[in-house]
Design an enzyme around this catalytic site. Structure first.
Site, short mmCIF file in Angstrom:
data_model
loop_
_atom_site.label_atom_id
_atom_site.label_comp_id
_atom_site.label_asym_id
_atom_site.label_seq_id
_atom_site.Cartn_x
_atom_site.Cartn_y
_atom_site.Cartn_z
N HIS A 61 -33.07 17.47 -0.34
CA HIS A 61 -33.11 18.70 0.46
C HIS A 61 -33.38 18.33 1.91
O HIS A 61 -34.28 17.55 2.19
CB HIS A 61 -34.19 19.64 -0.04
CG HIS A 61 -34.32 20.89 0.78
ND1 HIS A 61 -33.44 21.93 0.69
CD2 HIS A 61 -35.24 21.23 1.74
CE1 HIS A 61 -33.78 22.88 1.54
NE2 HIS A 61 -34.89 22.48 2.19
N GLY A 80 6.54 24.54 7.65
CA GLY A 80 5.91 24.36 6.34
C GLY A 80 4.42 24.63 6.44
O GLY A 80 3.74 24.05 7.29
N GLY A 81 3.91 25.50 5.57
CA GLY A 81 2.50 25.86 5.58
C GLY A 81 1.71 25.23 4.46
O GLY A 81 0.66 25.75 4.07
N GLY A 82 2.20 24.10 3.95
CA GLY A 82 1.47 23.39 2.90
C GLY A 82 0.46 22.42 3.48
O GLY A 82 0.03 22.54 4.64
N ALA A 83 0.08 21.41 2.68
CA ALA A 83 -0.97 20.49 3.09
C ALA A 83 -0.60 19.74 4.36
O ALA A 83 -1.40 19.68 5.31
CB ALA A 83 -1.25 19.50 1.96
N ASP A 134 4.44 10.45 -7.46
CA ASP A 134 5.41 11.39 -6.93
C ASP A 134 6.80 11.25 -7.52
O ASP A 134 7.63 12.16 -7.37
CB ASP A 134 5.53 11.23 -5.41
CG ASP A 134 4.27 11.63 -4.67
OD1 ASP A 134 3.33 12.09 -5.33
OD2 ASP A 134 4.23 11.49 -3.44
N GLY A 160 7.70 19.40 2.03
CA GLY A 160 7.57 18.74 0.74
C GLY A 160 8.28 17.40 0.70
O GLY A 160 8.81 16.91 1.70
N GLY A 196 0.78 -1.23 0.00
CA GLY A 196 0.00 0.00 0.00
C GLY A 196 0.81 1.27 0.00
O GLY A 196 0.27 2.36 -0.18
#
Length: 487
Positions: free
Chosen positions: A451, A188-191, A318, A277, A42
């Site tokens: 709804h 780090g201010g990413g995901a 990646d 990253g 995985g």
């Protein structure tokens, strides 16, 4: 070296999202597939990334949701138990990992446990995993097509290299953090920084997020308006956000880390989480033996068909340039596997792939932002609706967020959009489908909704816009930006 040489239609190296989806896609097309994995089945997504992260963030969100309803039908406050949460995460991952080989076997995919390296562009040497009880002899397997899906590993920060104890990567966090730190600095201010920072805060850590950029989520296709809303939420709940700043020094001792920032200020933290990253993982693949080339940053070079510089060898996820998300890897996998088995016909397009951030606010986007649309030569406008006006949001007492649907002001063509709020990651599929439909904006008017629901707000957002187009007499271009009659 063993003399046996098994022949397959496709060899896939790596079993993360890009790898297993490649194998499954090819198997569904009738191919005989070999899947090589040297580590845990995985890959990063299942063991250190998407699945454990989502499991933990669900708990973190529940803490906020339940406490927000205290006095509105619920009594008492909920607190997080970090150790129990990590144990729950481990059990979820283990159950999925145990089923993984059986799922692949049912599809006829043969799994090799070991390290795969190229012998040439048509064959791979599989070095058995250490301690393998099945086969301790290297094997050579052959295929006319090979897909590289070895993923990436966390990138190191020069001023605070990870040590697996006081200074952690996201992998260290998921695999080895068993107690809740009193204080954490997320570099780090990413995901990863915004997601794990929120998670730690919800369980009781004092969290600081330091971002080199002037905004959070700087490299994603997330509009600045959404990032600003997330930052405001962080500040409101007590997460310290420091932008335009980085770490210049980290001094580790037995009790924690003294951090020096780029403005010369200093502060102490029990732990540091480095989230700046990831870099592609290609070591030991012997890419040169197959004629596979890399760029200056180490990413495998691919064409729009995801074929590398070696004919018949493809790369997904990646390990190649592009968004470093599981969503993008799954997108790559379907394209690469289909091209490998049926011939190069399908091209990658990451604007079609939703991006989702699970944090103090759930944020999802697909297609073009207004800025990207402007750069592409459109005359962009955005139809918007706030969840403050949503009946379901009011019923749930969870109405922070908005819907933004980007379209061309002159023609009405749907270009993309963003959703901020509850279940944004599920709602975004509606927006993605509309971008790929022949109805575009009008796709949302064609549907009969339940709804109250979240998705009905998409129709409420675009109704004024489509009505104006109808009355304007303009020539309307209905198909969404990614519609193709030939797909």
């Amino acid at each position: 070296m063993a003399a046996n040489a098994d022949k397959f239609d496709l060899i896939v190296i790596g079993s993360g999202p890009g790898g297993y989806k490649s194998a499954v896609t090819a198997a569904h097309l009738g191919a005989r597939v070999a899947l090589i994995e040297k580590g845990l089945p995985g890959g990063t997504c299942l063991n250190q990334g998407c699945i454990p992260k989502k499991t933990l963030l669900h708990l973190a969100t529940l803490i906020e949701d339940v406490n927000a309803l205290n006095g509105r039908g619920l009594i008492g406050e909920v607190r997080g138990d970090f150790k129990a949460a990590m144990a729950h995460k481990d059990s979820v991952v283990a159950s999925m990992r145990e089923n993984f080989p059986f799922w692949l076997k049912r599809l006829g995919i043969r799994v090799f446990n070991g390290h795969g390296r190229f012998r040439d562009a048509r064959s791979v040497i599989v070095e058995p995993a250490p301690g393998s009880a099945v086969n301790n002899t290297p094997q050579i397997i052959h295929a006319e097509r090979i897909i590289i899906a070895t993923g990436a590993v966390p990138r190191q920060h020069p001023a605070c290299p990870t040590d697996g104890d006081r200074i952690l990567s996201s992998s260290d966090f998921m695999l080895g953090l068993n107690s809740l730190p009193d204080s954490v600095l997320c570099v780090g201010g990413g995901a990863i920084g915004t997601e794990l920072g929120f998670l730690l805060h919800q369980f009781g850590s004092r969290v600081t997020i330091v971002a080199k950029s002037d905004r959070l989520l700087p490299k994603s296709a997330i509009p600045e308006r959404a990032a600003d809303m997330l930052e405001r939420k962080f500040r409101r709940v007590g997460i310290d956000v420091r932008k335009n700043m980085t770490v210049t020094r980290a001094d580790v001792d037995t009790a924690g880390v003294t951090v020096t920032f780029s403005d010369s200020s200093q502060e102490r933290y029990e732990r540091i989480l480095v989230a700046i990253g990831r870099r592609p993982l290609t070591e030991g693949l012997d890419l040169e033996k197959a004629g596979v080339e890399q760029d200056a940053n180490g990413f495998i070079i691919t064409t729009e068909y995801l074929e590398t510089t070696a004919h018949g060898v493809y790369a997904v996820g990646d390990v190649k340039a592009g968004p470093m998300t599981a969503n993008a890897a799954l997108h790559d996998a379907k394209i690469a596997a289909t091209n490998a088995i049926t011939g190069n016909q399908h091209r990658n397009n990451y604007h079609r792939v939703p991006i989702v951030i699970d944090s103090a606010l759930e944020i999802a986007a697909v297609g073009l932002t207004e800025e990207l649309a402007d750069d592409a030569g459109f005359e962009p406008d955005a139809a918007r609706a706030n969840f403050a006006g949503s009946a379901k949001a009011r019923a749930r007492h969870d109405y922070e967020g908005f819907i933004e649907v980007v379209h061309d002001e002159e023609t009405g063509q749907l270009l993309g959009g963003c959703i901020v709020g509850p279940e944004a990651g599920e709602q975004i599929h509606m927006l993605a489908a509309a971008c790929q439909s022949d109805r575009g904006l009008w796709f949302f008017r064609d549907i009969s909704y339940t709804h109250p629901s979240w998705c009905e707000e998409l129709e409420n957002a675009i109704n004024p816009c489509t009505s104006e187009f109808t009355k304007s007499g303009k020539t309307i271009f209905r198909p969404g930006i990614y519609f193709s009659a030939y797909d």
